[in-house]
Write a protein that holds these residues in place. Structure first.
Motif, short mmCIF file in Angstrom:
data_model
loop_
_atom_site.label_atom_id
_atom_site.label_comp_id
_atom_site.label_asym_id
_atom_site.label_seq_id
_atom_site.Cartn_x
_atom_site.Cartn_y
_atom_site.Cartn_z
N THR A 290 0.68 -1.01 0.00
CA THR A 290 0.11 0.10 0.03
C THR A 290 0.82 1.33 -0.16
O THR A 290 0.52 2.32 -0.69
N ALA A 291 2.04 1.29 0.64
CA ALA A 291 2.76 2.36 1.07
C ALA A 291 3.50 2.86 -0.37
O ALA A 291 3.75 3.76 -0.67
N LEU A 292 3.87 1.73 -1.09
CA LEU A 292 4.73 1.57 -2.26
C LEU A 292 3.84 2.62 -3.21
O LEU A 292 4.45 3.38 -4.10
N CYS A 293 2.54 2.35 -3.31
CA CYS A 293 1.80 3.01 -4.28
C CYS A 293 1.57 4.34 -3.90
O CYS A 293 0.75 4.98 -4.78
N GLN A 294 1.60 4.69 -2.86
CA GLN A 294 1.60 6.32 -2.58
C GLN A 294 3.09 7.11 -2.88
O GLN A 294 2.63 8.24 -2.83
N ASP A 295 3.84 6.37 -3.27
CA ASP A 295 5.30 7.16 -3.72
C ASP A 295 5.25 6.98 -5.02
O ASP A 295 5.75 5.87 -5.64
N ARG A 296 4.98 7.93 -5.94
CA ARG A 296 4.98 7.74 -7.38
C ARG A 296 6.54 7.72 -7.77
O ARG A 296 6.33 7.12 -9.09
N THR A 297 7.56 8.13 -7.10
CA THR A 297 8.76 7.83 -7.51
C THR A 297 8.90 6.14 -7.31
O THR A 297 9.70 5.93 -8.34
N ALA A 298 9.02 6.03 -6.37
CA ALA A 298 9.03 4.38 -6.03
C ALA A 298 8.32 3.68 -7.03
O ALA A 298 8.48 2.45 -7.40
N ASP B 143 -0.81 5.37 -13.54
CA ASP B 143 -0.96 5.35 -12.17
C ASP B 143 -1.35 3.97 -11.80
O ASP B 143 -1.82 3.19 -12.45
N ILE B 144 -1.13 3.74 -10.52
CA ILE B 144 -1.26 2.27 -9.90
C ILE B 144 -1.85 2.80 -8.48
O ILE B 144 -1.47 3.59 -7.64
N ASN B 145 -2.99 2.23 -8.24
CA ASN B 145 -3.61 2.64 -6.83
C ASN B 145 -3.81 1.25 -5.90
O ASN B 145 -4.49 0.14 -6.72
N ALA B 146 -3.70 1.26 -4.77
CA ALA B 146 -4.05 0.16 -3.95
C ALA B 146 -5.51 0.36 -3.25
O ALA B 146 -5.76 1.48 -2.67
N PHE B 147 -6.21 -0.85 -3.55
CA PHE B 147 -7.54 -0.84 -3.04
C PHE B 147 -8.51 0.50 -3.26
O PHE B 147 -8.83 1.12 -2.38
N PRO B 148 -8.61 0.56 -4.67
CA PRO B 148 -9.39 1.60 -4.91
C PRO B 148 -10.95 1.31 -4.92
O PRO B 148 -11.36 0.29 -4.44
N GLY B 149 -11.85 2.20 -5.13
CA GLY B 149 -13.26 1.82 -4.85
C GLY B 149 -14.02 0.88 -5.79
O GLY B 149 -14.73 0.18 -5.15
N ILE B 150 -13.67 0.57 -7.08
CA ILE B 150 -14.35 -0.18 -7.85
C ILE B 150 -15.68 -0.14 -7.83
O ILE B 150 -16.38 -1.27 -7.22
N ARG B 151 -16.33 0.93 -7.90
CA ARG B 151 -17.90 1.11 -7.91
C ARG B 151 -18.62 0.62 -9.06
O ARG B 151 -18.06 0.80 -10.08
N GLY B 152 -19.55 0.01 -8.68
CA GLY B 152 -20.59 -0.47 -10.04
C GLY B 152 -20.07 -1.66 -10.61
O GLY B 152 -20.65 -1.73 -12.04
N GLN B 153 -19.33 -2.51 -10.18
CA GLN B 153 -18.59 -3.70 -11.22
C GLN B 153 -19.21 -4.95 -10.66
O GLN B 153 -18.90 -5.36 -9.70
N ALA B 154 -20.13 -5.29 -11.37
CA ALA B 154 -20.66 -6.76 -11.09
C ALA B 154 -19.61 -7.62 -10.77
O ALA B 154 -18.73 -8.02 -11.49
#
Length: 273
Positions: free
Chosen positions: A82-90, A241-252
């Motif tokens: 999770t922390a890795l995805c918060q640092d765009r350089t890393a 971009d890459i995000n850890a645990f995004p919302g994923i709304r409305g996906q059956a």
């Protein structure tokens, strides 16, 4: 593991649509507890959950996740991933190491330093180095725009990426334990600004894109994540971009996939103990 499993939700928003739907599925046979990361203390938790879903990225949430992991409790996603995805350089460095088609990224100590030093003409994309809610993401085409941004974000550590010509749509690709979900959304960098999310069947993705986003999870050791991909003018995919645990709304099927992942990870932890 026999009997009911207890699933913990590390989040200040347990009523988020994805979490709420997942919890509803689980509660028919299992127990779900919400843990607010800003107020929770390990010594006052009612009891250990068998597995936790980390739907928060604050320092306190990450510290809580790390402590749980140190005690052998599985957390999805791990605090480290999770922390890795918060640092765009890393993030860019890891993507390059893995051979992923990620936007070339340069890091700058502050936006003021960038604007005053190089003073580059556009088009460039400038983003906060540290990903968070309401962070900076902007396309810059002129020195006037650099000056305007520096007035509001002077001390912000930033990264820059060359703007890749595309049709203005971000492919929003989400993955839960290898299952891919997809949608289209007009990019916030387009002249019209960010648009609504539109359904996209997996069969409409260009060949190889679904496998590409699964490879992102393998490289970043993520189980639940999102990948923003654009189709360049040359036709190839470019990850922006890459995000850890995004919302994923409305996906059956997304709540079902998340519930199954949580139960499987809890069972695996018991089997390994």
């Amino acid at each position: 593991m026999s009997g009911a499993t207890t699933v913990g939700l590390i989040t200040p928003e347990p009523d988020h649509p994805l979490l709420a739907a997942t919890a509803e599925l689980l509660r028919s046979e299992h127990r779900v507890v919400a843990v607010h990361p800003e107020t929770a203390r390990l010594d006052t938790l009612e009891r250990w959950a068998d597995v936790y879903l980390l739907k928060s990225r604050t320092p306190r949430a990450l510290a809580l996740a790390r402590e749980l992991e140190s005690r052998g409790v599985p957390v999805i996603n791990s605090a480290t991933a999770t922390a890795l995805c918060q640092d765009r350089t890393a993030m860019a460095e890891r993507a390059e190491e893995a051979g992923l088609p990620f936007a070339a990224t340069r890091t700058h100590g502050s936006l003021a330093e960038l604007a005053a030093g190089a003073g580059p003409d556009g088009p460039l994309v400038v983003k906060s180095r540290h990903s968070r809610r309401h962070d900076l993401v902007a396309r810059v085409d002129s020195r006037r725009q650099w000056a305007e941004l520096a007035g509001s974000w002077a001390n912000e550590p930033v990264v820059t990426q060359e703007f890749a010509e595309n049709n203005g749509d971000d492919h929003k690709l989400w993955v839960i334990a290898g299952t891919v979900f997809a949608a289209l959304r007009r990019s916030e960098l387009s002249p019209e600004g960010r648009g609504p999310t539109r359904p996209l069947a997996l069969g409409q993705l260009p060949s190889g894109w679904a496998r590409l986003v699964v490879e992102v999870g393998e490289a970043f050791r993520l189980d639940v994540y999102g990948v923003d991909v654009i189709a360049t003018r040359e036709g190839g995919p470019l990850i922006v971009d890459i995000n850890a645990f995004p919302g994923i709304r409305g996906q059956a099927g997304a709540p079902e996939a998340l519930a199954a992942l949580a139960l499987r990870r809890a069972h695996e932890a018991v089997a390994a103990a």
